[in-house]
Design a protein around this motif. Sequence first.
Motif, mmCIF file in Angstrom:
data_model
loop_
_atom_site.group_PDB
_atom_site.id
_atom_site.type_symbol
_atom_site.label_atom_id
_atom_site.label_comp_id
_atom_site.label_asym_id
_atom_site.label_seq_id
_atom_site.Cartn_x
_atom_site.Cartn_y
_atom_site.Cartn_z
ATOM 1 N N GLU A 193 0.802 -1.224 0.000
ATOM 2 C CA GLU A 193 0.000 0.000 0.000
ATOM 3 C C GLU A 193 0.836 1.276 0.000
ATOM 4 O O GLU A 193 0.381 2.329 -0.441
ATOM 5 C CB GLU A 193 -0.944 0.006 1.195
ATOM 6 N N LEU A 506 -7.412 2.066 0.944
ATOM 7 C CA LEU A 506 -7.162 0.622 0.850
ATOM 8 C C LEU A 506 -7.626 -0.065 2.133
ATOM 9 O O LEU A 506 -6.859 -0.691 2.866
ATOM 10 C CB LEU A 506 -5.687 0.353 0.547
ATOM 11 N N ASN A 509 -7.379 -3.490 4.841
ATOM 12 C CA ASN A 509 -6.053 -3.819 4.348
ATOM 13 C C ASN A 509 -5.888 -5.332 4.236
ATOM 14 O O ASN A 509 -6.790 -6.098 4.584
ATOM 15 C CB ASN A 509 -4.970 -3.190 5.239
ATOM 16 N N ASP A 510 -4.737 -5.753 3.759
ATOM 17 C CA ASP A 510 -4.545 -7.177 3.462
ATOM 18 C C ASP A 510 -4.624 -8.064 4.703
ATOM 19 O O ASP A 510 -5.204 -9.161 4.661
ATOM 20 C CB ASP A 510 -3.222 -7.396 2.725
ATOM 21 N N TYR A 540 -5.823 -0.963 -7.561
ATOM 22 C CA TYR A 540 -5.184 -1.007 -6.243
ATOM 23 C C TYR A 540 -6.033 -1.794 -5.253
ATOM 24 O O TYR A 540 -5.496 -2.474 -4.371
ATOM 25 C CB TYR A 540 -4.930 0.417 -5.746
ATOM 26 N N THR A 544 -4.845 -5.283 -3.357
ATOM 27 C CA THR A 544 -5.015 -5.502 -1.919
ATOM 28 C C THR A 544 -5.797 -6.783 -1.667
ATOM 29 O O THR A 544 -5.465 -7.558 -0.761
ATOM 30 C CB THR A 544 -5.724 -4.299 -1.281
ATOM 31 N N ARG A 547 -3.480 -9.640 -2.087
ATOM 32 C CA ARG A 547 -2.603 -9.797 -0.922
ATOM 33 C C ARG A 547 -3.355 -10.456 0.235
ATOM 34 O O ARG A 547 -2.736 -11.038 1.127
ATOM 35 C CB ARG A 547 -2.042 -8.440 -0.498
#
Length: 573
Positions: A193, A506, A509-510, A540, A544, A547
């Motif tokens: 990110e 994002l 998140n992952d 993007y 993510t 991921r």
Amino acid sequence: MARANDEVAALFQEYADLISITGGDAFRARVYEKAARAIGGHHADVSTLDLKGLQEIPGVGKSTAEKIVEYLGTGSVAAVEKLRAKIPAGVRRLTAIPSLGPKKALVLYQELGISSVDELADAIHEQKLRDLKGFGPRTEEKLLHGIDLLRSAGDRVLVDVAADLAESVVDALSEASGVLRCAYAGSLRRGRETIGDIDVLVAARTPGPVMKAFTELPYVTEVIAHGDKKTSVRTDRGLNVDLRVVPKDSWGAALLYFTGSKAHNIRIRERAVHQKLKLSEYGLFDTETGERIVSCTEEDVYARLGLPWIAPPLREDRGEIEAGLEGTLPELVTEADLRGDLHTHTDLTDGLASLEDMVAAAAGRGYAYYAITDHAPDLSMQRMTKERMLAQRAQVRELRPPRGMRLLHGVELNIGPEGGVDWPDDFLADFDVCVASIHSHFDQSRDALTRRLVRACENPCVNVIGHPTTRLIGRRSGIDADLDEVFAACARTGTALEINAHPDRLDLNDEHILRAKRHGVRFAVDSHAHAVPHLAHMRYGVATAQRGWLTKDDVINTWTLTRLRRFLRKGRA
């Protein structure tokens, strides 16, 4: 490189901040803030527009348009330079600290001479702020937290900034003499990110011409190191770029090696050692004979080590090696899998483009369906009413988008302090999709925030929780809620969690995605677009999602419209 629109938008945001910091007219500052947003989100390149064309951008008047022309012609604007001269550069840097606005930054400078983040941190620890009006112990606590957040970002930039620069470098070097292959690697290839620096890899017959072309790129401001194998430069985008040149037959090993992560590479090298092999950027070698066994492609290297090719977003030593050995690596969702976008805005609320323009752009992306989700009335600055929303619905129903795309009329609801939303169920039942998000009261207790989100999930009309942790990367931490309890509530109620694709969010998140998936949660990858260019942010969000090990079956907006509609009914008759 960055669009001229982005450069002008950044300049006008700085101008607005400088006006506020120097005690200028607040209305004038807001004019330039709005102009910055409008220019940044405008679909046409401002460098191609004349004075008249610039004034057709919403929020851009004659004076603003003239400043754009001045900047594009000279690289600066006299009015901005005049204000810059009045204030040390560090004072504006203070406004990057979450919770510290221009007015308070000015007070700190005028009263205490503070003009840097470090000076502010020292002053707080020495309790120098407590005698200033509006600065108490609670303010000090917030400022210290904001400083920690700012420092944690360091010199890293958001992924879109890095991607823009990396792709420009790759495009330019691909045309250089003798270049056979060119790609970026490192954390950017893995879809992180934020990015600290950019790694570019080239396969070439001879390194000289490509190294020369690299150092002569127009955005290079300094050559840090220059060699035949590696050259490092500093750019005007605040990022360093490292270029490595390898022979063509070392391409695969080098790409694997320089993509990382470090932890993944250690695991791969350990497997090599156990097989009496040695892995470097030049290939996989027999340790006894020194013979190179494989090196041309990543697939070759992985296969020789008894593994399938592992997608870069998975290369974080989070179980991908074991999954590869067991044959259970996921078939990751891709941007091509997305059939639609379920969270977007128009100029009816805080968007910058009309309904017609947003729909046309979405159709151009080949979507099968597309949702308009403007804000509901609890965000009072949006001035939404039932009447305005119903008028938009009628407009949506009348539109006939190209390529047979289906339009969904939705809404982004505000999750209130107690977990309620803007409108009652009987009104919400007629929307195609309801996204619900937290926009305020971020400092509630952990229990209160958790109950708030769980109650929103339990609302039979709420389909998606938008930007679930509310974070803004480098500017605002995520809320302190028991996310595992929220994830369980989402799985139990059939509520999707958003992966907000905007580069400064994002969110999730992952790591959160990995946890939520274990609870059985479904996800929506949404652009959260407020302008036509924002629709492209989906890449993007998908990175993510990758991921987070998601497949297309995990993501509701990869589904057919029929299957999606069943999910959106959320058990309602």
